[in-house]
Design a protein around this motif. Structure first.
Motif, short mmCIF file in Angstrom:
data_model
loop_
_atom_site.label_atom_id
_atom_site.label_comp_id
_atom_site.label_asym_id
_atom_site.label_seq_id
_atom_site.Cartn_x
_atom_site.Cartn_y
_atom_site.Cartn_z
N GLY A 1 -5.39 -4.78 -15.91
CA GLY A 1 -5.82 -3.43 -15.54
C GLY A 1 -6.00 -3.30 -14.05
N LEU A 2 -6.54 -4.37 -13.45
CA LEU A 2 -6.74 -4.37 -12.01
C LEU A 2 -5.40 -4.22 -11.29
N SER B 1 -7.11 6.76 -9.86
CA SER B 1 -6.22 5.59 -9.86
C SER B 1 -6.44 4.65 -11.05
N ALA C 1 2.50 2.33 -18.57
CA ALA C 1 1.47 1.43 -19.07
C ALA C 1 0.80 2.02 -20.30
N VAL D 1 -1.53 1.66 -8.40
CA VAL D 1 -1.64 3.12 -8.42
C VAL D 1 -2.40 3.60 -7.19
N LEU D 2 -3.47 2.87 -6.85
CA LEU D 2 -4.26 3.20 -5.66
C LEU D 2 -3.37 3.17 -4.43
N ILE E 1 1.38 4.68 -14.49
CA ILE E 1 0.30 4.82 -15.47
C ILE E 1 0.86 5.24 -16.83
N ASN F 1 -1.18 6.16 -4.37
CA ASN F 1 -1.98 7.36 -4.10
C ASN F 1 -2.38 7.44 -2.63
N LEU F 2 -2.84 6.31 -2.08
CA LEU F 2 -3.24 6.31 -0.67
C LEU F 2 -2.07 6.67 0.22
N ILE G 1 -2.75 -2.70 -12.36
CA ILE G 1 -2.32 -1.29 -12.44
C ILE G 1 -3.10 -0.46 -11.44
N THR G 2 -4.45 -0.65 -11.45
CA THR G 2 -5.30 0.18 -10.60
C THR G 2 -4.94 0.01 -9.13
N PHE H 1 -7.29 3.65 -20.12
CA PHE H 1 -7.38 2.59 -21.13
C PHE H 1 -7.97 1.34 -20.51
N TRP H 2 -7.95 1.25 -19.18
CA TRP H 2 -8.61 0.11 -18.53
C TRP H 2 -10.08 0.39 -18.27
N ASP I 1 -1.19 10.40 -0.34
CA ASP I 1 -2.19 11.27 0.29
C ASP I 1 -2.06 11.25 1.80
#
Lengths: 292, 312, 324
Positions: A260-261, B140, A222, A267-268, A219, A271-272, A263-264, B144-145, A275
């Protein structure tokens, strides 16, 4: 020594089994593996050259030729995103590596020796934590200039205090364990104790943190690239694609939406995975899983 | 009382530390700022002139002492770019950022604490799972998105909110109208962290004996949750709210850029792009100062929340 | 009419380990102004019985699968949540084992007692506070006006339990359920708390359901005793009958593990005795009578069939194959 190894063996042995018990960690792992695959095999799997412009097909909406559309220079967005995985992973892994190695060394020394050494080191660490993380990275990039090297250095440095704290916390608990106390009584050198007895036993929390902070580093890269002070165009990174897409939000929303998707989702995934690993490694949680 | 004084006294060395850090970041790195500002092709004379004008030719320690004393008296130097006093420029930008930070935090707390409580009351229920997914998305999705998605949806497609600028000072309804999307952008980012902490902290408290006592008194469920449980769960929640201001302030920098709003974040990014170091230093200092003050306030809130800390 | 009657109560825990029958077909009643001792080792279902009455169990995993809890002529299990809340604290109240953790650490004890009063007695803030201070005086807390402003961490264990009692009795309830009220306290303080409870019981006419693992505590206080083992009642009788003529081997075992009851055990020089073995897990109860692995008088039949609760006269019930 035997004690330390014994603990390590037990952890790796049940590692696979534990992963089974946490479906979210598995989902995270699958996502991360897909991203790694994209990063490694980008030259072979991306349908187009990510930086080759094609002025006849500019800002084309997604269709069967360009699944995710094209940008204003006619470059294929999907190919750019696949190549972007390379940069993101590279920055993620290397900057976490920098932060982790330096942070763990600092935390190990501080936590092990305690007293004035610890105070001196950790007042500096706390100081670094008193500047919001993005600002610290911004300031470092500002002095080093743009580019992938400075970005990795900046993100890596801003991760040092975080890893230092985690490492110290674990060292403080491990330090009092019997096998460390007895090693010390047997006259092992400080370096020996730190490297052979303490380090192997603090790796678990450090690895969990490394997974979680890979997400953070991706993140950050980016964000810096998005702001125009990180990695510079035409290099395809998710941040630059997104920033480029912002200029065409009205007419070509797909550029920013899909980058953006990417990246998300990445990152998800981290994170998963992080966690899930944390829950599985947490002795309290492990107990709950076994008894229920 | 001594708790408050102790905590306030600790603030001073931290402040000096942050000033030092800001100084170090931009001065102690090899290579003179002059070459960075004037470029590789600047002549030796122009560099010398630049350094003399700004006192950069003096020994580092002298510069440092000078830097700390002038920062301590509120003198942040002059902008390379405009020649104006940095502090005056920052004073102009500050209110915009404060609006965004405050509104964002309020939204984050409402969403985060609300979802966290609901999740903890019925763990593993549908509502809990939805709450946890929202929290996971919150941590997550890069701001900026998510900001851009909000712009595309509510600004461009639906046309409900303006997407650019912070509005003119004085026109309160307009300012609020323009604040909605950016505030939700930064608020959503932060709500995930707060939600997770609220949930785990509430789950722990709800397991305590005194909650059973509260139910045995015949109190309504909401009173038990909000009065008896939440106040006990509050310390870790307040801690995480304080810490998440760091992320929120980082998010503000990005959000201001996306929404082309005035504010410290946008000012900082511009200063860095223009290599305007005094402006960047001043700005980093002010934002860090905000973060420090917020953490000071959270520490003071602990005393209010927990009599055991107050009496310690 | 009984003040409180529990009929065929079954409270089960549903977990991945299986179904734990924490309370399995329990029937007993509590009369007006009576003290009833509910006795057994920990894990025997005493607390779960009490928490079922109060509806304080976590559901899931717990569930009341069957039975009636008759109070005031109606079945509490069929009343709405709102009705139950109006009864809790006001007509039935409860004190718990751990005075350290049972009071909310972030509110003053005065606040916590006054909260009860303003909830159920419709009193103004000031009046409830005054009544709270009165209650603190009643439980013999010195300088109650000052103590009311203190937080739980500023009080000793005994003082906290006194404050809990003040809170529980603030609305003058008909029933007080005391779950191991003295277990966590020093021996000297235990006697004071029990004395206090008895004194207040006589003053207010409250019926007390006293839950304990310690037969010594109920010897001085209870009129009747119910002995539970693994979720079932194994013996029920007047206190004197339990102590003079215990029928069930489990009750006898409990009595023998008591250090001294009067002079008898000293004069006969009986060695202190412990019941062998441990309470079995609810998720793996033995076949037949669940006490048989620990029972000194075990017979062949005990391993196969569970005994039924039978009345052997004088309101003395026992569940054991020795008494067919």
């Amino acid at each position: 020594m035997r004690d330390a190894n014994y603990q390590k063996d037990k952890k790796t042995e049940s590692g696979l089994k534990m992963l089974k018990r946490s479906p979210t960690a598995v989902i995270g792992l699958v996502i991360v593996l897909i991203v790694i695959f994209c990063g490694i095999f980008a030259p072979w799997i991306s349908p187009y050259d990510p930086i080759k412009t094609d002025l006849y097909s500019r800002l084309k909406a997604p269709d069967k030729d360009h699944w995710l559309g094209t940008d204003k220079l006619g470059r294929d967005v999907l190919s750019r995103i696949i190549w972007g995985a390379r940069v993101s992973l590279k920055v993620g892994v290397i900057s976490v590596g920098i932060g982790m190695i330096i942070g763990v060394i600092i935390g190990l020394i501080g936590g092990y020796f305690g007293g004035i050494t610890e105070k001196a080191i950790f007042s500096l660490v706390d100081l670094m934590l008193s500047v919001p993380p993005l600002l610290l990275a911004l300031a470092i990039v500002a002095t080093l200039g743009p580019g992938i090297g400075p970005v990795m250095t900046a993100v890596g440095i801003s991760l040092i205090p975080i890893f230092a704290r985690v490492a110290r916390g674990s060292v403080l608990t491990v330090k009092e364990q019997n096998y460390v106390v007895s090693a010390r009584a047997l006259g092992a050198s400080h370096l020996d104790i730190m490297l052979r007895h303490i380090l192997p036993n603090i790796l678990t929390p450090v690895i969990v943190m490394a997974t979680l902070y890979c997400a953070f580093a991706i993140i950050m890269e980016a964000a810096l690239s998005f702001l125009g002070i990180g990695i510079q165009p035409p290099e395809p990174t998710w941040g630059t694609i997104l920033s480029h897409g912002q200029q065409h939000m009205r007419t070509a929303a797909w550029i920013s939406t899909f980058s953006g998707l990417a990246i998300t989702i990445t990152v998800l995934g981290f994170n998963l995975l992080g966690d899930g690993l944390r829950d599985l490694m947490d002795p309290n949680m492990r107990h709950v899983i076994q008894t229920k | 009382m001594t708790y408050i004084i102790k905590r306030l006294l600790l603030f001073i060395p931290t402040l000096i530390g942050v000033i030092t850090l800001v100084f170090l970041i931009l001065h102690a790195i090899p290579g003179s700022p002059a070459t960075r500002v004037l470029g590789e092709f600047a002549t030796a004379e122009s560099i010398a002139e630049f350094e003399r004008r700004l006192g950069l030719d003096r020994p580092l320690i002298e510069q440092y002492i000078d830097f700390v004393t002038s920062y301590a008296t509120g003198d942040f130097g002059e902008s390379y770019r405009t020649g104006e006093e940095v502090i005056d420029q920052l004073a102009l930008e500050l209110p915009y950022t404060l609006h965004l930070v405050t509104a964002g935090m309020i939204i984050a707390i409402i969403i985060g604490v609300g979802l966290g409580i609901v999740s903890a009351i019925k763990p593993n229920s549908l509502l809990d799972n939805i709450g946890r997914i929202i929290a996971l998305l919150g941590v997550s999705m890069p701001v900026f998105w998510s900001g851009m998605i909000l712009i595309i949806l509510f600004g461009l497609k639906l046309g409900w909110f303006p997407i650019i600028g912070a509005g003119d000072t004085g026109d309160v309804p307009d300012i609020l109208h323009r604040l909605v999307l950016p505030a939700f952008t930064v608020g959503f980012l932060t709500s995930g962290v707060i939600m997770r902490m609220t949930r785990s902290s509430m789950l722990e408290v709800l397991d305590q004996d005194y909650i059973r006592t509260a139910f045995s008194k015949g109190l309504a469920d909401t009173i038990v949750y909000l009065k008896h449980a939440l106040k006990n769960a509050a310390i870790p929640i307040v801690t995480v709210i304080g810490l998440s201001f760091g992320g929120l302030l980082s998010g503000t920098v990005l959000t201001e850029t996306i929404f082309a709003r005035h504010g410290l974040g946008k000012f900082l990014v511009d200063a860095i792009l223009w290599k305007d170091y005094p402006a960047a230093q001043g700005c980093i200092f002010v934002i860090s100062l905000m973060f420090l003050v917020i953490n000071l306030i959270t520490d003071l809130i602990y005393g209010v929340l927990d009599p055991r800390i107050r009496h310690a | 009419m009984h003040l409180l009657q529990i009929k065929n109560l079954k409270t089960y825990f549903y977990t991945t380990d299986g179904i734990g029958k924490a309370v399995d077909d329990v029937t007993f009643s509590l009369e007006k102004s009576e003290t009833l001792g509910l006795v057994g080792e920990s894990g025997c279902g005493k607390s779960v019985t009490a928490l079922s009455v109060m509806r304080l169990l976590k559901e899931p995993p717990a569930r009341i699968v069957n039975g009636q809890i008759l109070f005031d002529g109606t079945d509490l299990l069929r009343r709405t949540k709102k009705d139950i809340k109006a009864i809790l604290g006001k007509r039935i109240s409860m004190i718990f084992q751990e005075p350290m953790t049972s009071l909310n650490p972030v509110y003053t004890i005065g606040d916590q007692i006054a909260e009860m009063l303003s909830l159920h007695e419709d009193l103004a803030k000031k009046q409830s506070w005054e009544r709270a201070v009165d209650m603190l005086a009643k439980v013999q807390i010195p300088s109650p006006e000052k103590r009311a402003y203190e937080y739980p961490h500023q009080l000793s264990g005994g003082m906290r339990q006194r404050a809990m009692i003040a809170m529980a009795l603030a609305c003058n309830p008909e029933i007080l359920i005391a779950d191991e009220p003295t277990t966590a306290l020093d021996v000297t303080v235990q006697a004071q708390i029990i004395d206090l409870m008895m004194q207040l019981k006589n003053e207010f006419g409250t019926a007390i359901l006293l839950i304990t693992h310690d037969l010594g505590v109920v010897a001085q206080t209870a009129e009747r005793i119910v002995v539970m083992y693994t979720g079932k009642i194994v013996e029920e009788a007047e206190t004197l009958a339990i102590f003079e003529d215990p029928k069930h081997p489990y009750t006898r075992g409990l009595l023998q593990s008591l250090p001294n009851i009067g002079y008898r055990s000293f004069s006969r020089r009986q060695p202190l005795h412990e019941i062998e073995g441990i309470v079995p897990s609810l998720y793996g109860l033995p076949q037949g009578c669940s006490f048989h692995p620990r029972c000194p008088d075990v017979m062949a039949i005990c391993r196969q069939t569970a005994p039924k609760l039978v009345d052997i006269g004088d309101n003395h019930n026992v569940q054991c194959h020795l008494y067919p």
